[in-house]
Design an enzyme around this catalytic site. Sequence first.
Site, mmCIF file in Angstrom:
data_model
loop_
_atom_site.group_PDB
_atom_site.id
_atom_site.type_symbol
_atom_site.label_atom_id
_atom_site.label_comp_id
_atom_site.label_asym_id
_atom_site.label_seq_id
_atom_site.Cartn_x
_atom_site.Cartn_y
_atom_site.Cartn_z
ATOM 1 N N GLU A 1 7.487 10.857 62.576
ATOM 2 C CA GLU A 1 6.359 10.410 63.394
ATOM 3 C C GLU A 1 6.044 11.404 64.507
ATOM 4 O OE1 GLU A 1 4.322 8.179 62.762
ATOM 5 O OE2 GLU A 1 5.358 7.046 61.205
ATOM 6 N N TYR B 1 3.644 3.997 70.540
ATOM 7 C CA TYR B 1 3.408 4.094 69.107
ATOM 8 C C TYR B 1 4.694 4.419 68.346
ATOM 9 C CZ TYR B 1 2.414 6.403 64.723
ATOM 10 O OH TYR B 1 2.452 6.785 63.411
ATOM 11 N N ASP C 1 -2.177 3.911 65.968
ATOM 12 C CA ASP C 1 -2.504 5.323 66.090
ATOM 13 C C ASP C 1 -3.982 5.494 65.760
ATOM 14 O OD1 ASP C 1 -2.623 4.996 63.349
ATOM 15 O OD2 ASP C 1 -1.369 6.729 62.877
ATOM 16 N N CYS D 1 -11.505 -0.032 48.759
ATOM 17 C CA CYS D 1 -10.706 -0.573 49.862
ATOM 18 C C CYS D 1 -10.213 -1.980 49.533
ATOM 19 C CB CYS D 1 -11.537 -0.590 51.142
ATOM 20 S SG CYS D 1 -10.664 -1.326 52.551
ATOM 21 N N CYS E 1 -14.409 -6.625 55.938
ATOM 22 C CA CYS E 1 -14.862 -5.570 56.837
ATOM 23 C C CYS E 1 -16.247 -5.871 57.392
ATOM 24 C CB CYS E 1 -14.869 -4.223 56.103
ATOM 25 S SG CYS E 1 -15.333 -2.832 57.156
#
Length: 463
Positions: free
Chosen positions: A87, A168, A186, A250, A256
């Site tokens: 990360e 994060y 993020d 997706c 969405c």
Amino acid sequence: MAKNPKAADSRRGRSPTRRPQPRRAKAAPAASSAPDIEDLAPAVPAATPAALCAQLLRWYDAHRRDLPWRCASGGEEERAYAVWVSEVMLQQTRVPVVVCYYERWMARWPTVRSLAAATQEEVNEMWAGLGYYRRARFLLEGAKQIIEKGVFPRTVSTLREVRGIGDYTAGAIASIAFNKVVPVVDGNVVRVISRLYAIADNPKESSTVKRFWELAGQMVDPLRPGDFNQAMMELGATLCSKTKPGCSECPVSSHCQALALSHENSSVQVMDFPRVVPKAKPRRDFAAVCVVQIAQGLEEEAPDAKDNDNLFLLIKRPEEGLLAGLWEFRLILVDEGKTDFQNRRKAMDKYLSKLLSIDVGQRSDVIFREDVGEHVHIFSHIRLTMHVELMIINLKDGVDRLCKKGADSTKLKLVNESSMESMGLTSGIRKVYNMVRAFKEKRLAVSQKGHVPTRKRTRRLKQ
């Protein structure tokens, strides 16, 4: 990087009693020809955590990328270390680049304990090319801190106490390695959430950042928090990209709101979310860079010699600030109006004389000195134009007395050409070194053809 509110570690994925809806702005003036995004009502109901989790995890199980840090073996602490390293490397760096660095890093330092025993210079050499060298420094300092405490932290609050671990990274380690039900946010997650809920607010504002963390915390799957967080990041990194979202593929497109708004209003696009905030223009800096090469036993040679015993002088940067503790050729910042040949050399000669006790007129013979060219290096907030020159000198009293009168020899290093090739230099300094090499090779090729009278040119340059 988005910041997590302090309460993030206490959340455990409980369903909220009320789902927050996208913030609406005040009505636009009647004269507007098209409505602002903020004025449009949500086109579809907000996704329920259970439905979204199920759909997203099914997609992730079938389509996730095969990345080495996702296959880390060992116990929870080994897994936590692997997540931590990956990360930190992934911050500001693309995945394909990180894979090679990660594998080399883990081959050399497979555990926190092995990393804690490394030196900063070794870490810098391994990190060279990834940029943002403070991340590497914090990794080493954090590893030493963990070994001193004797246990790898397991919660967001205790992970945040480790040097260099922010909200994060703490959330990623806690959820992926220790199965803690905590969110991560993020840039990829911000993009996914912004489109799911049609959030048009400035994603850099603290109130909006807090809202993203709250929504992410409400969405985390209580049984597979680590996989869910990785799925959100994976979706943002692949299908839900900045400029070419793959909405037809997706797994959560039915939830969405940005996609639904784009179908209802031709003036709205999915790419409008999140709002693009213009970046501040980088500061423009200018520098004189002198590559000092100390020629052993040469008197009349120009840069034509290929003697591997020739040494390059490197200076260690201060332990704080930009590129802290890294090695470089001597670099002096100059005013934009003083980047001409004479002013740059005057500033460089003053430095070499005062701080390094090198008097180019008395203690050394200048065999060769000439401008090599310019290189523009872009940092996140600085556009640095480097005016590079090569100076080859032959010290009269040898290199052993290079530093005297209290000069700190730990901040100087003499490196031969073979060591320069393998040394961990920043990308900017590596570019400068390659410029010098190409310059010398070109001059060598010309001089071997007899086109350049080396001795005559050397005398002219010494005046």
